[in-house]
Scaffold this motif. Sequence first.
Motif, PDB file in Angstrom:
ATOM      1  N   PHE A   1      10.649   5.751  -0.426  1.00 54.16           N
ATOM      2  CA  PHE A   1      10.910   4.313  -0.364  1.00 54.16           C
ATOM      3  C   PHE A   1      12.394   4.034  -0.173  1.00 54.16           C
ATOM      4  O   PHE A   1      13.246   4.721  -0.745  1.00 54.16           O
ATOM      5  CB  PHE A   1      10.452   3.614  -1.652  1.00 54.16           C
ATOM      6  CG  PHE A   1       9.002   3.779  -1.983  1.00 54.16           C
ATOM      7  CD1 PHE A   1       8.017   3.410  -1.072  1.00 54.16           C
ATOM      8  CD2 PHE A   1       8.613   4.298  -3.204  1.00 54.16           C
ATOM      9  CE1 PHE A   1       6.679   3.573  -1.370  1.00 54.16           C
ATOM     10  CE2 PHE A   1       7.281   4.450  -3.525  1.00 54.16           C
ATOM     11  CZ  PHE A   1       6.303   4.099  -2.605  1.00 54.16           C
TER      12      PHE A   1
ATOM     13  N   VAL B   1       7.141  -4.435   0.940  1.00 45.96           N
ATOM     14  CA  VAL B   1       6.983  -5.330  -0.203  1.00 45.96           C
ATOM     15  C   VAL B   1       8.155  -6.308  -0.186  1.00 45.96           C
ATOM     16  O   VAL B   1       9.320  -5.889  -0.220  1.00 45.96           O
ATOM     17  CB  VAL B   1       6.971  -4.570  -1.540  1.00 45.96           C
ATOM     18  CG1 VAL B   1       6.753  -5.546  -2.695  1.00 45.96           C
ATOM     19  CG2 VAL B   1       5.896  -3.486  -1.537  1.00 45.96           C
TER      20      VAL B   1
ATOM     21  N   ASP C   1       8.304   1.384   2.744  1.00 48.89           N
ATOM     22  CA  ASP C   1       7.820   2.758   2.799  1.00 48.89           C
ATOM     23  C   ASP C   1       8.409   3.402   4.060  1.00 48.89           C
ATOM     24  O   ASP C   1       8.250   2.878   5.167  1.00 48.89           O
ATOM     25  CB  ASP C   1       6.289   2.763   2.857  1.00 48.89           C
ATOM     26  CG  ASP C   1       5.697   4.155   2.701  1.00 48.89           C
ATOM     27  OD1 ASP C   1       6.195   5.092   3.363  1.00 48.89           O
ATOM     28  OD2 ASP C   1       4.723   4.300   1.949  1.00 48.89           O
TER      29      ASP C   1
ATOM     30  N   ALA D   1       4.351  -1.089  -3.698  1.00 44.29           N
ATOM     31  CA  ALA D   1       4.556  -0.082  -2.651  1.00 44.29           C
ATOM     32  C   ALA D   1       3.728   1.168  -2.933  1.00 44.29           C
ATOM     33  O   ALA D   1       3.124   1.751  -2.024  1.00 44.29           O
ATOM     34  CB  ALA D   1       6.042   0.266  -2.545  1.00 44.29           C
TER      35      ALA D   1
ATOM     36  N   THR E   1      12.999   7.439  -4.260  1.00 41.54           N
ATOM     37  CA  THR E   1      13.549   6.120  -3.951  1.00 41.54           C
ATOM     38  C   THR E   1      15.050   6.159  -3.683  1.00 41.54           C
ATOM     39  O   THR E   1      15.812   6.780  -4.432  1.00 41.54           O
ATOM     40  CB  THR E   1      13.283   5.155  -5.130  1.00 41.54           C
ATOM     41  OG1 THR E   1      11.880   5.116  -5.396  1.00 41.54           O
ATOM     42  CG2 THR E   1      13.773   3.761  -4.805  1.00 41.54           C
TER      43      THR E   1
END
Length: 245
Positions: free
Chosen positions: A91, A120, A168, A113, A8
């Motif tokens: 992400f 999202v 994503d 996600a 992330t």
Amino acid sequence: MRERGGETLVILPTYDERSSLPTIVSALREQLPEADILIIDDSSPDGTGEIAEELAAKDSRISVLHRQGKLGLGTAYIAGFERALAGRYRFAIEMDSDGSHLTSDLPRLIAAAREGAGLVLGARWIPGGRIEHWPWYRQAISRTGTAIARISLRSNLHDLTSGFRVIDTTWLRRLDLSNVTTEGYGFQVEVAWALERMGCPVTEVPITFVERSSGRSKMSLGIVLEALAKVLLWGWQLRFGKLRA
């Protein structure tokens, strides 16, 4: 920024957020201890860039991108997206750096996600979503703008203008970022609608949006009018031009 990222990347655009930035970074660390954070500062005159560098010096997972002048929210996020793609993160997270978006909502957004949503949205205008400390007229303006966008664009999304979202990068990679030219509300609408039209699976998760307690909003009348004009243009092109729903 490390050569290869983790799962992330949190993207935090800043402009005059000296007082709120340390708080939001600390809260992020509590919720997402393994996430990388990219702070993008547009030469804030209040010294936000220096605060960002101090935070980065203490945390190897924080990096700072300094830009020359106030270049806008949309271009900041595009720069962040490019970093996310180059770093091969799974992400990319968009959120405000003024405390309006609660980091406590992040685990639910990321869970959606991980369950397969390509986009999202942290949504205010669905059951369970709410806004704190906004007067009725601001809520009315936001609701009206969202309704106009949904109708004009024939969108099924309830909060197209939300700036709290997880994307994503598999889907992000499919976007032609060079064609995204709007700012503020318009940028958020443009990206969400583009992904929706591409068939990206979208999940809307209810959030609590909190009006900032300090500093000044960067949203201007010009940005709002730009978004409205673009939405109406896209709606016209969708019905009479070459755009497809």
